[in-house]
Design a protein around this motif. Sequence first.
Motif, PDB file in Angstrom:
ATOM      1  N   VAL A 204       0.872  -1.174   0.000  1.00 38.27           N
ATOM      2  CA  VAL A 204       0.000   0.000   0.000  1.00 38.27           C
ATOM      3  C   VAL A 204       0.909   1.225   0.000  1.00 38.27           C
ATOM      4  O   VAL A 204       1.605   1.483   0.986  1.00 38.27           O
ATOM      5  CB  VAL A 204      -0.953   0.033   1.209  1.00 38.27           C
ATOM      6  N   LYS A 205       0.929   1.918  -1.129  1.00 43.35           N
ATOM      7  CA  LYS A 205       1.816   3.073  -1.309  1.00 43.35           C
ATOM      8  C   LYS A 205       3.255   2.716  -0.965  1.00 43.35           C
ATOM      9  O   LYS A 205       3.857   1.890  -1.617  1.00 43.35           O
ATOM     10  CB  LYS A 205       1.303   4.285  -0.532  1.00 43.35           C
ATOM     11  N   ASN A 206       3.803   3.298   0.125  1.00 39.43           N
ATOM     12  CA  ASN A 206       5.212   3.073   0.436  1.00 39.43           C
ATOM     13  C   ASN A 206       5.432   1.994   1.500  1.00 39.43           C
ATOM     14  O   ASN A 206       6.536   1.863   2.031  1.00 39.43           O
ATOM     15  CB  ASN A 206       5.882   4.382   0.891  1.00 39.43           C
ATOM     16  N   VAL A 207       4.383   1.223   1.818  1.00 37.33           N
ATOM     17  CA  VAL A 207       4.494   0.137   2.803  1.00 37.33           C
ATOM     18  C   VAL A 207       4.437  -1.200   2.061  1.00 37.33           C
ATOM     19  O   VAL A 207       3.461  -1.501   1.366  1.00 37.33           O
ATOM     20  CB  VAL A 207       3.382   0.209   3.863  1.00 37.33           C
ATOM     21  N   LEU A 208       5.492  -1.982   2.206  1.00 39.72           N
ATOM     22  CA  LEU A 208       5.607  -3.281   1.538  1.00 39.72           C
ATOM     23  C   LEU A 208       5.283  -4.392   2.539  1.00 39.72           C
ATOM     24  O   LEU A 208       5.940  -4.513   3.578  1.00 39.72           O
ATOM     25  CB  LEU A 208       7.031  -3.451   0.994  1.00 39.72           C
ATOM     26  N   PRO A 215       5.914 -12.867   3.904  1.00 39.44           N
ATOM     27  CA  PRO A 215       6.116 -11.610   4.636  1.00 39.44           C
ATOM     28  C   PRO A 215       7.407 -10.905   4.222  1.00 39.44           C
ATOM     29  O   PRO A 215       8.481 -11.504   4.207  1.00 39.44           O
ATOM     30  CB  PRO A 215       6.168 -12.060   6.099  1.00 39.44           C
ATOM     31  N   ALA A 216       7.280  -9.638   3.879  1.00 41.44           N
ATOM     32  CA  ALA A 216       8.409  -8.894   3.330  1.00 41.44           C
ATOM     33  C   ALA A 216       9.555  -8.767   4.331  1.00 41.44           C
ATOM     34  O   ALA A 216      10.726  -8.940   3.979  1.00 41.44           O
ATOM     35  CB  ALA A 216       7.948  -7.510   2.886  1.00 41.44           C
ATOM     36  N   ASP A 262       3.143  -6.541  11.654  1.00 40.05           N
ATOM     37  CA  ASP A 262       2.594  -7.048  10.389  1.00 40.05           C
ATOM     38  C   ASP A 262       3.686  -7.414   9.390  1.00 40.05           C
ATOM     39  O   ASP A 262       3.405  -7.630   8.216  1.00 40.05           O
ATOM     40  CB  ASP A 262       1.618  -6.040   9.769  1.00 40.05           C
ATOM     41  N   GLN A 263       4.935  -7.477   9.871  1.00 39.65           N
ATOM     42  CA  GLN A 263       6.071  -7.910   9.036  1.00 39.65           C
ATOM     43  C   GLN A 263       6.226  -7.056   7.772  1.00 39.65           C
ATOM     44  O   GLN A 263       6.522  -7.551   6.683  1.00 39.65           O
ATOM     45  CB  GLN A 263       5.915  -9.385   8.655  1.00 39.65           C
TER      46      GLN A 263
END
Length: 375
Positions: A204-208, A215-216, A262-263
Amino acid sequence: MKVQQVSLIESDWQDQLTSINIEANLFLLFVSPEFKLKQDVLNALKKIYPNTIIMGCSTAGEISGITVKDASVSLTAVKFDKVKLKKVSVTVKNMDCSKEAGKQISAQLQNKNLKHILVLSDGLNVNGADLVEGLRHNNPHVSITGGLAADGSNFNETFIINDGEIVDKTIVALGLNGEDLRVGFSSKGGWDSFGIERHVTKSVKNVLYELDGMPALEIYKSFLGEEAHDLPSSGLLFPLSLRVYENSMPVVRTILAISEADQSLTFAGNIPQGAYVRLMKANIDRLIKGAQDSAIGANKELKDTSDLAILISCVGRRLVLKQMVEEEIEVVREVLGDKPCITGFYSYGEIAPFGEFSPCELHNQTMTITTLSEC
């Protein structure tokens, strides 16, 4: 155009200010968060030069000439003879306001004579990629360069200097107007990609959140090994190369924050879902060569005649280069020649086009150079 530069330290900053002997219409200040007397400096400047534009930001290192300093102020006084200046600023509540803030700045600066926009932004509360998209909105053919303020490698609190005030959650921009302005710019990196390319499956936008459905943060930590204990600051040593489309030019993205809950990983710019990323690592020789290439690009049009060079390099580069950091400044000086004053700072993000005919982008881990003169 006349330029004068001084480097201020707390013990003798007042004496250094008295050495300025030009009727400046612009002061650029790149200020260490460790410099405790910054408001005193601003008060003195406002008293002596009440009508002069003052703009600047916090840093992860101040560039003065070919030196890189801490706990100082890199102050540059500029007197434009023909170019007309207009400074505007916008405050933001949070990152979601970044694009609209860019649009507001663009609209306020819009002018048939507008030649260039120099922008400095809060480094932690602004989405740099959205800001750039907004800045391009009303002025698609105007060159834009600048950067995101920094706070060493602490990622705690950055600030912007807007005339006599020290503020956060603020973006300040300077419009340079007139055909007499000559401007050059370039942005180059020098990092090496490694490992396999991974698909961004949730962001979401700048959150991976996820790479290849996993999980990123978990994947990222697996690459970092022992360095993972020092996140998010150690992430500066391992940025991501981002490719949105198959034939698009890769851009580099640096981590600002992590979330164990949320990793996820939060970056200085957007990581679009569906894009592809690869991990990157440093090669010191290539980083210095990247700075040299950036200087060559910025010098192409002005050919050793620029009066001022503004260097904005990434904090991650400084952490990698360590005691060799001044070598990337020295190679810039070798390319630009002895004429221009060199100022700048180490940042949380750099703003510039890839090249002469490219749109402006947010970059991380690059050396971005803007050269200015009047004809």
